[in-house]
Design a protein around this motif. Structure first.
Motif, PDB file in Angstrom:
ATOM      1  N   GLN A  56     -39.959   0.335  21.261  1.00 46.19           N
ATOM      2  CA  GLN A  56     -39.757  -0.647  22.323  1.00 46.19           C
ATOM      3  C   GLN A  56     -40.202  -2.032  21.874  1.00 46.19           C
ATOM      4  OE1 GLN A  56     -38.188  -0.070  25.345  1.00 46.19           O
ATOM      5  NE2 GLN A  56     -38.227  -2.306  25.363  1.00 46.19           N
ATOM      6  N   PHE A  57     -41.279  -2.089  21.096  1.00 47.12           N
ATOM      7  CA  PHE A  57     -41.733  -3.381  20.579  1.00 47.12           C
ATOM      8  C   PHE A  57     -40.681  -4.008  19.670  1.00 47.12           C
ATOM      9  CE2 PHE A  57     -43.769  -5.290  16.737  1.00 47.12           C
ATOM     10  CZ  PHE A  57     -43.964  -6.553  17.282  1.00 47.12           C
ATOM     11  N   PHE A  58     -40.089  -3.220  18.791  1.00 44.63           N
ATOM     12  CA  PHE A  58     -39.053  -3.760  17.898  1.00 44.63           C
ATOM     13  C   PHE A  58     -37.894  -4.317  18.718  1.00 44.63           C
ATOM     14  CE2 PHE A  58     -40.392  -0.553  14.400  1.00 44.63           C
ATOM     15  CZ  PHE A  58     -41.447  -1.390  14.043  1.00 44.63           C
ATOM     16  N   MET A  59     -37.531  -3.618  19.800  1.00 47.90           N
ATOM     17  CA  MET A  59     -36.445  -4.090  20.649  1.00 47.90           C
ATOM     18  C   MET A  59     -36.827  -5.399  21.336  1.00 47.90           C
ATOM     19  SD  MET A  59     -33.394  -3.639  21.793  1.00 47.90           S
ATOM     20  CE  MET A  59     -33.033  -1.930  21.363  1.00 47.90           C
ATOM     21  N   ASN A  60     -38.034  -5.462  21.879  1.00 49.44           N
ATOM     22  CA  ASN A  60     -38.490  -6.691  22.537  1.00 49.44           C
ATOM     23  C   ASN A  60     -38.579  -7.846  21.544  1.00 49.44           C
ATOM     24  OD1 ASN A  60     -38.726  -5.387  25.001  1.00 49.44           O
ATOM     25  ND2 ASN A  60     -40.885  -4.883  24.711  1.00 49.44           N
ATOM     26  N   PHE A  61     -39.069  -7.555  20.361  1.00 45.61           N
ATOM     27  CA  PHE A  61     -39.196  -8.584  19.324  1.00 45.61           C
ATOM     28  C   PHE A  61     -37.814  -9.130  18.957  1.00 45.61           C
ATOM     29  CE2 PHE A  61     -39.160  -9.600  14.754  1.00 45.61           C
ATOM     30  CZ  PHE A  61     -40.135 -10.604  14.716  1.00 45.61           C
ATOM     31  N   ALA A  62     -36.852  -8.223  18.769  1.00 46.84           N
ATOM     32  CA  ALA A  62     -35.496  -8.651  18.420  1.00 46.84           C
ATOM     33  C   ALA A  62     -34.884  -9.473  19.549  1.00 46.84           C
ATOM     34  CB  ALA A  62     -34.625  -7.425  18.120  1.00 46.84           C
ATOM     35  N   ASN A  63     -35.106  -9.071  20.798  1.00 42.37           N
ATOM     36  CA  ASN A  63     -34.594  -9.831  21.933  1.00 42.37           C
ATOM     37  C   ASN A  63     -35.191 -11.228  21.984  1.00 42.37           C
ATOM     38  OD1 ASN A  63     -32.626  -8.782  23.851  1.00 42.37           O
ATOM     39  ND2 ASN A  63     -33.973  -7.013  24.032  1.00 42.37           N
ATOM     40  N   ALA A  64     -36.476 -11.322  21.707  1.00 44.06           N
ATOM     41  CA  ALA A  64     -37.151 -12.609  21.796  1.00 44.06           C
ATOM     42  C   ALA A  64     -36.651 -13.592  20.752  1.00 44.06           C
ATOM     43  CB  ALA A  64     -38.663 -12.418  21.658  1.00 44.06           C
ATOM     44  N   ILE A  65     -36.322 -13.110  19.537  1.00 44.79           N
ATOM     45  CA  ILE A  65     -35.938 -14.041  18.473  1.00 44.79           C
ATOM     46  C   ILE A  65     -34.426 -14.259  18.386  1.00 44.79           C
ATOM     47  CG2 ILE A  65     -37.978 -13.476  17.097  1.00 44.79           C
ATOM     48  CD1 ILE A  65     -36.177 -11.860  15.254  1.00 44.79           C
ATOM     49  N   ALA A  66     -33.621 -13.325  18.894  1.00 44.57           N
ATOM     50  CA  ALA A  66     -32.167 -13.457  18.713  1.00 44.57           C
ATOM     51  C   ALA A  66     -31.360 -13.297  19.987  1.00 44.57           C
ATOM     52  CB  ALA A  66     -31.674 -12.428  17.684  1.00 44.57           C
ATOM     53  N   GLY A  67     -31.971 -12.842  21.067  1.00 45.23           N
ATOM     54  CA  GLY A  67     -31.202 -12.508  22.254  1.00 45.23           C
ATOM     55  C   GLY A  67     -30.520 -13.678  22.910  1.00 45.23           C
ATOM     56  N   GLY A  68     -31.085 -14.881  22.786  1.00 46.47           N
ATOM     57  CA  GLY A  68     -30.512 -16.030  23.450  1.00 46.47           C
ATOM     58  C   GLY A  68     -29.395 -16.709  22.692  1.00 46.47           C
ATOM     59  N   ALA A  69     -29.177 -16.341  21.434  1.00 51.59           N
ATOM     60  CA  ALA A  69     -28.137 -16.976  20.624  1.00 51.59           C
ATOM     61  C   ALA A  69     -26.764 -16.467  21.028  1.00 51.59           C
ATOM     62  CB  ALA A  69     -28.392 -16.684  19.143  1.00 51.59           C
ATOM     63  N   ARG A  70     -25.720 -17.135  20.533  1.00 47.95           N
ATOM     64  CA  ARG A  70     -24.356 -16.646  20.784  1.00 47.95           C
ATOM     65  C   ARG A  70     -24.221 -15.217  20.259  1.00 47.95           C
ATOM     66  NH1 ARG A  70     -19.866 -19.759  21.913  1.00 47.95           N
ATOM     67  NH2 ARG A  70     -20.197 -21.995  22.210  1.00 47.95           N
ATOM     68  N   GLY A  71     -23.680 -14.358  21.091  1.00 47.43           N
ATOM     69  CA  GLY A  71     -23.596 -12.959  20.677  1.00 47.43           C
ATOM     70  C   GLY A  71     -24.961 -12.336  20.522  1.00 47.43           C
ATOM     71  N   GLY A  72     -25.943 -12.842  21.297  1.00 48.27           N
ATOM     72  CA  GLY A  72     -27.335 -12.419  21.132  1.00 48.27           C
ATOM     73  C   GLY A  72     -27.558 -10.923  21.137  1.00 48.27           C
ATOM     74  N   PRO A  73     -26.996 -10.156  22.090  1.00 48.00           N
ATOM     75  CA  PRO A  73     -27.233  -8.712  22.080  1.00 48.00           C
ATOM     76  C   PRO A  73     -26.771  -8.028  20.791  1.00 48.00           C
ATOM     77  CG  PRO A  73     -26.378  -9.404  24.199  1.00 48.00           C
ATOM     78  CD  PRO A  73     -26.278 -10.587  23.294  1.00 48.00           C
ATOM     79  N   GLY A  74     -25.668  -8.530  20.194  1.00 44.03           N
ATOM     80  CA  GLY A  74     -25.233  -7.967  18.919  1.00 44.03           C
ATOM     81  C   GLY A  74     -26.235  -8.249  17.824  1.00 44.03           C
ATOM     82  N   LYS A  75     -26.785  -9.452  17.805  1.00 51.15           N
ATOM     83  CA  LYS A  75     -27.798  -9.803  16.802  1.00 51.15           C
ATOM     84  C   LYS A  75     -29.092  -9.043  17.045  1.00 51.15           C
ATOM     85  CE  LYS A  75     -25.669 -14.338  16.240  1.00 51.15           C
ATOM     86  NZ  LYS A  75     -25.761 -15.795  16.514  1.00 51.15           N
TER      87      LYS A  75
ATOM     88  N   PRO B 232     -37.573 -11.694  26.809  1.00 52.89           N
ATOM     89  CA  PRO B 232     -39.032 -11.634  26.672  1.00 52.89           C
ATOM     90  C   PRO B 232     -39.547 -12.854  25.910  1.00 52.89           C
ATOM     91  CG  PRO B 232     -37.968 -10.093  25.168  1.00 52.89           C
ATOM     92  CD  PRO B 232     -36.886 -10.658  26.026  1.00 52.89           C
ATOM     93  N   ILE B 233     -40.776 -13.198  26.148  1.00 52.84           N
ATOM     94  CA  ILE B 233     -41.393 -14.363  25.490  1.00 52.84           C
ATOM     95  C   ILE B 233     -42.041 -13.881  24.201  1.00 52.84           C
ATOM     96  CG2 ILE B 233     -43.102 -16.207  25.719  1.00 52.84           C
ATOM     97  CD1 ILE B 233     -42.718 -15.965  28.772  1.00 52.84           C
ATOM     98  N   LEU B 234     -41.636 -14.504  23.075  1.00 50.85           N
ATOM     99  CA  LEU B 234     -42.095 -14.040  21.770  1.00 50.85           C
ATOM    100  C   LEU B 234     -43.619 -14.034  21.672  1.00 50.85           C
ATOM    101  CD1 LEU B 234     -41.430 -13.112  18.922  1.00 50.85           C
ATOM    102  CD2 LEU B 234     -41.254 -15.515  18.240  1.00 50.85           C
ATOM    103  N   GLY B 235     -44.251 -15.127  22.095  1.00 50.26           N
ATOM    104  CA  GLY B 235     -45.707 -15.197  21.996  1.00 50.26           C
ATOM    105  C   GLY B 235     -46.389 -14.092  22.775  1.00 50.26           C
ATOM    106  N   TYR B 236     -45.884 -13.825  23.967  1.00 56.02           N
ATOM    107  CA  TYR B 236     -46.455 -12.776  24.806  1.00 56.02           C
ATOM    108  C   TYR B 236     -46.287 -11.400  24.158  1.00 56.02           C
ATOM    109  CZ  TYR B 236     -47.109  -9.817  28.955  1.00 56.02           C
ATOM    110  OH  TYR B 236     -47.533  -8.855  29.836  1.00 56.02           O
ATOM    111  N   ILE B 237     -45.091 -11.167  23.615  1.00 59.13           N
ATOM    112  CA  ILE B 237     -44.816  -9.890  22.951  1.00 59.13           C
ATOM    113  C   ILE B 237     -45.742  -9.703  21.752  1.00 59.13           C
ATOM    114  CG2 ILE B 237     -43.106  -8.615  21.593  1.00 59.13           C
ATOM    115  CD1 ILE B 237     -42.594  -8.549  24.562  1.00 59.13           C
TER     116      ILE B 237
END
Length: 628
Positions: free
Chosen positions: A198-217, A331-336
């Motif tokens: 779950q941490f890896f998923m949250n970490f990936a969301n925090a750094i790439a989720g907001g970009a274009r095609g974020g869920p794919g990244k 998710p907020i990267l710093g918080y994660i």
């Protein structure tokens, strides 16, 4: 697998925990049994758990153990017990020279049949069928012709080679499963219990989720990290995909694209250091090198694989006008990092130990112990005694299919060695390809994909290592490059139609068509099919050679895989014409090849196509924009 409760579940759980504890104990003390006895013990545990937990057919007795399976488990213990009772005789006799007694024959035949049946239950029928075909080949030699001819094996010789030597069931693959694989699987299960997935998923969301095609990244980042835990493409899809695929569809990805992205990202977990799955450890043993050398050699190709996938997702998203996940949902990267960032530390500990020369076994054990301590830096992730017992249990249960695959693969290797098939097939392949490397590579690629369609990566790689890799090496290819080439295509079979198990798993979650998902997966995984051919011809891509050559290969190759993604997705600065896609493809192939001349030509082509993209807008694009 059966879901046992009550007394039966408790007993099976205890057996699994004891299996894991013993294998840790065996690596930490000189008082444990020697290596051959360890293989007998590993097979005994694996056979017993196979018959207790995996039913004879799907849907049969899901919550109880039939008497017949209990009998098979007992028969397994009897066969291994015979080896221990006669241990001095077994280890000191001259294999294939000293005659076997009738009881030896009965035990050898029974044990081999038990291995084949347990393998069928745990991973499917494909590998046992292949093993049976090779056994039949061993007997049929005198009736064959050409390079397939041999003198033939008697039943006694086949049983001796398969069961009583260290070049059959108890050969290198089984040794790897007993020595390395189980300890790394235990490490992975402890990581999973700590909440690292779950941490890896949250970490990936925090750094790439907001970009274009974020869920794919996000799928790319999380799947590459989760590969450290699972080592299986299908398992990675089933754990990761239930979250990433719906997110991708929600932000506009087509179901086929979402399934393909998750399948390709999950497949890459097997080629991503520091933990690459069982086949990588077998590769190290076959070559007689450290696992660290294999891990380092795999780093640049893995970077290219995921870099090309990341770029393809970006171009696909921009071309389709997709957005990322809304900022308020991220998710907020710093918080994660504050709450769960310490879960990165055990992986860093493992990687550091391997790079400093610790053996993989000690590295895995120390990293697991460190994980237990580190997990308590935050009480929410702390691993208590119950979680540790569950991690030990799951580690053993996840090891069983790998161990059975290795045991059955050992049958094939034993027959290949006893009949001399490897030498004759090497000579045949060299003659067939007229001593040319490229046709031999193409044959190996096709064989790896076909073998991987019906069996896990490890046995698919082992088959190639026994028959095809020696021929490639004989043609002058560097051994590490030859083995890595076979390994790559055994992995990529998971996303290669018509039988692409990782794609099937992802498509079932996405509600996508299998064929459309498979074709899209081939496009996303293109770098994985191309890069192996280049590291065959220039080992700089495997971290071999002077540093300037390696750094240059990384730089130009990175640009090359981005150009490859642009070609396949048909987009860079704008939609690309077919002519521009051809230029991108030519530039990509030239840049991925680490050669000064091809790099210069590739850069020239790339400049031309970029100027075209910047300065010229085709009429079709203008019409499309006008219509929009």
């Amino acid at each position: 697998m059966r879901k046992l409760a009550g007394y039966a579940g408790l007993v099976v759980g205890v057996v699994a925990v004891v299996m894991s504890v013993y294998h840790v104990y065996a690596r930490l003390t000189v008082y444990a049994a020697d290596q051959q006895a360890l293989l007998y013990i590993t097979l005994a545990f694996s056979l017993v758990l196979s018959f207790l937990l995996w039913p004879r057919r799907k849907g049969a007795s899901p919550d109880r153990i039939p008497w017949g399976d209990l009998a098979l488990a007992g028969l397994s213990l009897a066969c291994i017990g015979y080896m221990f009772v006669n241990y001095d005789y077994v280890v000191n006799r001259f294999p294939t020279a000293d005659a076997l007694s009738p009881m030896d024959m009965a035990v050898g035949i029974t044990g081999t049949l038990l291995v084949l049946e347990a393998t069928r239950r745990t991973i499917g029928a494909a590998l046992p069928i292949v093993a049976i075909v090779f056994l039949v080949y061993g007997f049929a030699g005198p009736w064959l012709y050409g390079w397939t001819y041999h003198r033939g094996l008697t039943l006694e010789l086949a049983v001796d080679q398969t069961w009583f030597t260290t070049e059959g069931i108890f050969g290198v693959p089984m040794s790897v499963a007993a020595t390395y694989v189980i300890l790394f699987i235990i490490f992975g299960t402890f990581l999973e219990r700590s909440g690292a997935g779950q941490f890896f998923m949250n970490f990936a969301n925090a750094i790439a989720g907001g970009a274009r095609g974020g869920p794919g990244k996000v799928a790319v980042v999380s799947s590459s990290l989760f590969g450290t835990i699972s080592g299986s493409a299908v398992a990675n899809v089933m754990v990761d995909g239930w979250l990433t695929i719906p997110m991708m569809k929600k932000t506009g990805f087509k179901p086929e694209a979402a399934a393909a992205i998750e399948a390709v990202a999950s497949t890459g977990g097997q080629i991503m250091p520091p933990i690459m799955g069982a086949a990588a450890f077998v590769m190290a043993e076959f070559q007689g090198v450290s696992y660290t050398q294999v891990m380092v050699a795999a780093a640049i190709p893995a970077f290219f694989y995921y870099g090309a996938l990341f770029a393809a997702i970006h171009f696909n998203a921009v071309r389709s006008g997709l957005k990322g996940i809304p900022r308020e949902e991220l998710p907020i990267l710093g918080y994660i990092m504050v709450r769960q960032g310490h879960l990165f530390l055990p992986v860093i500990v493992l990687l550091t130990l391997l790079l400093y020369g610790f053996t993989p076994t000690y590295g895995a054990i120390i990293a697991t112990a460190a994980l237990v301590g580190i997990s308590w830096l935050r009480p929410a992730t702390g691993l208590g005694w119950r979680a540790c017992l569950e991690g030990l249990r799951d580690g053993a249960l996840h090891t069983v299919p790998v161990a059975m695959a290795c045991a059955s693969a050992g049958i094939v290797i034993g027959i290949v060695l006893q009949t001399g098939l490897a030498l004759r097939f090497t000579a045949f392949l060299i003659d067939f390809t007229y001593g040319s490397v490229l046709p031999a590579l193409l044959i190996t690629m096709v064989a790896g994909i076909i073998l991987g369609m019906g069996m896990p990566t490890t046995p698919a790689y082992i088959m190639q290592a026994a028959l095809l890799v020696p021929a490639i090496i004989k043609l002058g290819v560097d051994p590490m490059a030859a083995h890595m080439f076979a390994f790559y295509f055994a992995c990529l079979s998971a996303v290669t139609p018509p039988v692409a198990l990782a794609v099937y798993a992802a498509a079932s979650i996405a509600g996508a068509g299998l064929w459309g998902s498979g074709v899209q997966a081939l496009k996303f995984a293109a770098a994985g099919f191309i890069v192996p051919f280049f590291f065959i011809y220039n080992p700089a891509l495997l971290f071999q050679g002077p540093w300037p050559d390696i750094l240059g290969a990384v730089a130009t190759g990175t640009v090359g895989v981005i150009a490859l993604a642009a070609s396949l997705e048909g987009y860079f600065l704008r939609r690309a014409t077919w002519f521009e896609r051809g230029l991108f493809l030519a530039a990509a192939l030239l840049l991925i090849d680490p050669n000064a001349v091809t790099d210069v030509i590739g850069i020239g082509l790339l400049v031309v196509v970029l100027l075209l993209q910047k300065l010229w807008v085709p009429q079709s694009t203008l019409a499309r924009e006008a219509g929009a």
